[in-house]
Scaffold this active site. Structure first.
Site, PDB file in Angstrom:
ATOM      1  N   LYS A   1      50.020  65.157  16.742  1.00 41.24           N
ATOM      2  CA  LYS A   1      48.799  64.595  17.321  1.00 41.24           C
ATOM      3  C   LYS A   1      48.669  63.091  17.046  1.00 41.24           C
ATOM      4  O   LYS A   1      47.871  62.422  17.679  1.00 41.24           O
ATOM      5  CB  LYS A   1      47.574  65.336  16.802  1.00 41.24           C
ATOM      6  CG  LYS A   1      47.491  66.763  17.342  1.00 41.24           C
ATOM      7  CD  LYS A   1      46.165  67.414  17.012  1.00 41.24           C
ATOM      8  CE  LYS A   1      46.019  68.760  17.698  1.00 41.24           C
ATOM      9  NZ  LYS A   1      46.850  69.806  17.050  1.00 41.24           N
TER      10      LYS A   1
HETATM   11  C1  LIG Z   1      47.251  70.980  17.758  1.00 40.65           C
HETATM   12  C2  LIG Z   1      48.484  71.628  17.258  1.00 40.65           C
HETATM   13  C3  LIG Z   1      49.234  72.521  18.050  1.00 40.65           C
HETATM   14  C4  LIG Z   1      48.783  72.949  19.430  1.00 40.65           C
HETATM   15  O1  LIG Z   1      48.887  71.918  20.380  1.00 40.65           O
HETATM   16  P1  LIG Z   1      48.155  72.054  21.792  1.00 40.65           P
HETATM   17  O2  LIG Z   1      48.400  70.772  22.489  1.00 40.65           O
HETATM   18  O3  LIG Z   1      46.693  72.276  21.471  1.00 40.65           O
HETATM   19  O4  LIG Z   1      48.733  73.231  22.488  1.00 40.65           O
HETATM   20  C5  LIG Z   1      50.410  73.031  17.532  1.00 40.65           C
HETATM   21  N1  LIG Z   1      50.828  72.717  16.296  1.00 40.65           N
HETATM   22  C6  LIG Z   1      50.134  71.883  15.492  1.00 40.65           C
HETATM   23  C7  LIG Z   1      50.636  71.601  14.132  1.00 40.65           C
HETATM   24  C8  LIG Z   1      48.948  71.300  15.946  1.00 40.65           C
HETATM   25  O5  LIG Z   1      48.261  70.467  15.152  1.00 40.65           O
END
Ligand SMILES: *Cc1c(COP(=O)(O)O)cnc(C)c1O
Length: 433
Positions: free
Chosen positions: A107
């Site tokens: 993210k």
């Molecule tokens: C947010 C997150 C996901 C999921 O991602 P999306 O874009 O919401 O599908 C998967 N793994 C981790 C570690 C995350 O922080």
């Protein structure tokens, strides 16, 4: 480039307006009017380009004239200034490590790009923007870090007390300055409900310019395409495109990958790797999307009962179910299988998975058993140290916090304790301005 709302009841917006608003006024998601095609020369010769150049060329058509080119290049350079290696785990399976950013989660990419765009768009405004987010762990850290010291932007993060890991809590509570953590004595759902209530309160939104930083924002969603291109740049057998498994919760990440494929990036197939919160798996058999209450799992960043970005996947495929099914399948991985995978992959291949990556790995391994002539990668979305309990239990190895995080771990936690309930949040926000 203009963006329309997937609910089709709001005026189109350019990138600037879509990024500032987050969600369209009719509660739909913004979607680009057309999918720009990446120059085939760029794809053929990815090796000759730096990551900054690739990212710039991918995102520029989406941003259009709303950010001047030199500034945009600066923004993408700051967004991708850490390694994103593709690491072989077995003969058939590689791991795209997306956890080398400042908060050790994928993210970081979206949050860094979005924060810099918002900073650019608001630099001449007198009124401050307040970014309000609820987090179960990863989102809050990436957003806090991305917006730290961005002029004109205040960030308020709600997190459930005692329900995030030690590293995650430090990431939320040690920055200070324009970042305020509210530690709510309740669950993630309580935090989420308080935030939703705030956005729906006209008295508050008159007084404060509120925006959200969740993955429906185009400025967080679109830059997630970058690392699919970086992955292919490192992919050894260019004549045999990869199968890509993406640990999925809100489906923003995988949706960005599918968008990259539709713009010309070679990908054989996508697998939405889910934990037991798997309403998309049911959709792929029944063609009906049936939201459910999320159940808690080890891969808690994927505990989503109604994935908000899925509608964008339908939009990419023009709501043509056969086209979608041809390119996308899904897998459901239980917590027991997740734990077993963490242990086995560590013993057999000396590779440490976090629970989200383990869901991705096993989804891909199962798929490749049925398609032994293919090869693939999974996205390792978080560093294992962020989920030490599940990892140490199965690898029997202590997880060492990377040296780069040590100074942060020494900082005192600063948070404001708050009981659940919207009135408490409102009072806090009201008195802040
Ligand atoms: C947010 C997150 C996901 C999921 O991602 P999306 O874009 O919401 O599908 C998967 N793994 C981790 C570690 C995350 O922080």
């Amino acid at each position: 480039m203009n963006y329309y709302s997937t609910n089709k009841k709001a005026p189109v917006a350019d990138f600037r307006e879509a990024a500032i608003k987050g969600q369209a006024p009719d509660k739909g998601l913004y979607f680009p009017e057309r999918i720009p095609q990446v120059d085939p020369e760029l794809i053929r010769n990815l090796d000759d380009y730096s990551n900054e150049e690739i990212a710039f060329r991918v995102i520029q058509p989406y941003v259009g004239a709303t950010i001047d080119e030199a500034q945009l290049f600066q923004i993408v350079s700051e967004t991708v200034n850490f390694p994103i290696p593709l690491v072989p785990v077995t003969d058939q399976i590689s791991s795209l490590e997306l956890f080398h950013g400042p908060t050790l989660a994928f993210k970081d990419i979206g949050a860094r790009f979005m924060s810099r765009c918002l900073g650019y768009f608001t630099k001449d405004r007198k009124e401050k923007i307040t970014v309000l987010v609820a987090t179960s762990g990863d989102t809050g850290g990436a957003v806090a870090n991305g917006f730290f010291n961005v002029e004109g932007v205040e960030v308020v993060i709600l997190y459930p007390s005692g329900k995030v890991s030690p590293v995650q809590e430090k990431q939320l509570t040690t920055l200070g300055h324009n970042i305020q953590a509210l530690e709510v004595s309740g669950t993630f759902d309580d935090c989420q409900a308080m935030v939703k209530h705030a956005f729906a309160d006209p008295e508050l939104t008159q007084k404060l310019f509120l925006t959200s930083a969740n993955s429906i924002n185009v400025a967080r969603w679109l830059p997630q395409q970058f690392y699919y291109f970086f992955a292919y740049k490192q992919w050894q057998c260019k004549d045999q495109p990869p199968v890509i498994a993406v640990p999925s919760g809100n489906f923003g990440n995988i949706c960005a990958g599918i968008l990259a494929m539709q713009s010309g990036l070679p990908v054989k197939h996508f697998i939405a790797a889910c934990n037991v919160n798997d309403i998309v798996s049911a959709y792929l058999t029944t063609e009906i999307l049936q939201p459910r209450e999320a159940v808690p799992t080890l891969s808690n960043a994927m505990d989503v009962g109604n994935p908000s970005n899925f509608v964008r996947i339908l939009e990419i495929f023009n709501h043509q179910f056969p086209l979608l099914k041809d390119k996308l399948s899904s897998a459901t991985i239980s917590d027991a299988a997740t734990e077993q995978t963490i242990g086995e992959v560590f013993r057999q291949f000396h590779y440490t998975l976090d629970p989200h990556g383990a869901v991705g790995y096993l989804s891909l391994a199962n798929y490749l058993q049925k398609h032994p002539e293919q090869k693939g990668m999974f996205l390792e979305t978080a560093h294992p140290v962020k989920f030490p309990d599940a990892v140490e239990r199965n690898t029997k190895e202590e997880q060492i916090i990377p040296a780069s995080l040590e100074p942060m771990m020494q900082q005192p936690k600063q948070s404001i304790f708050m009981a659940p309930g919207y009135q408490n949040l409102k009072e806090y926000l009201w008195n802040k301005v």
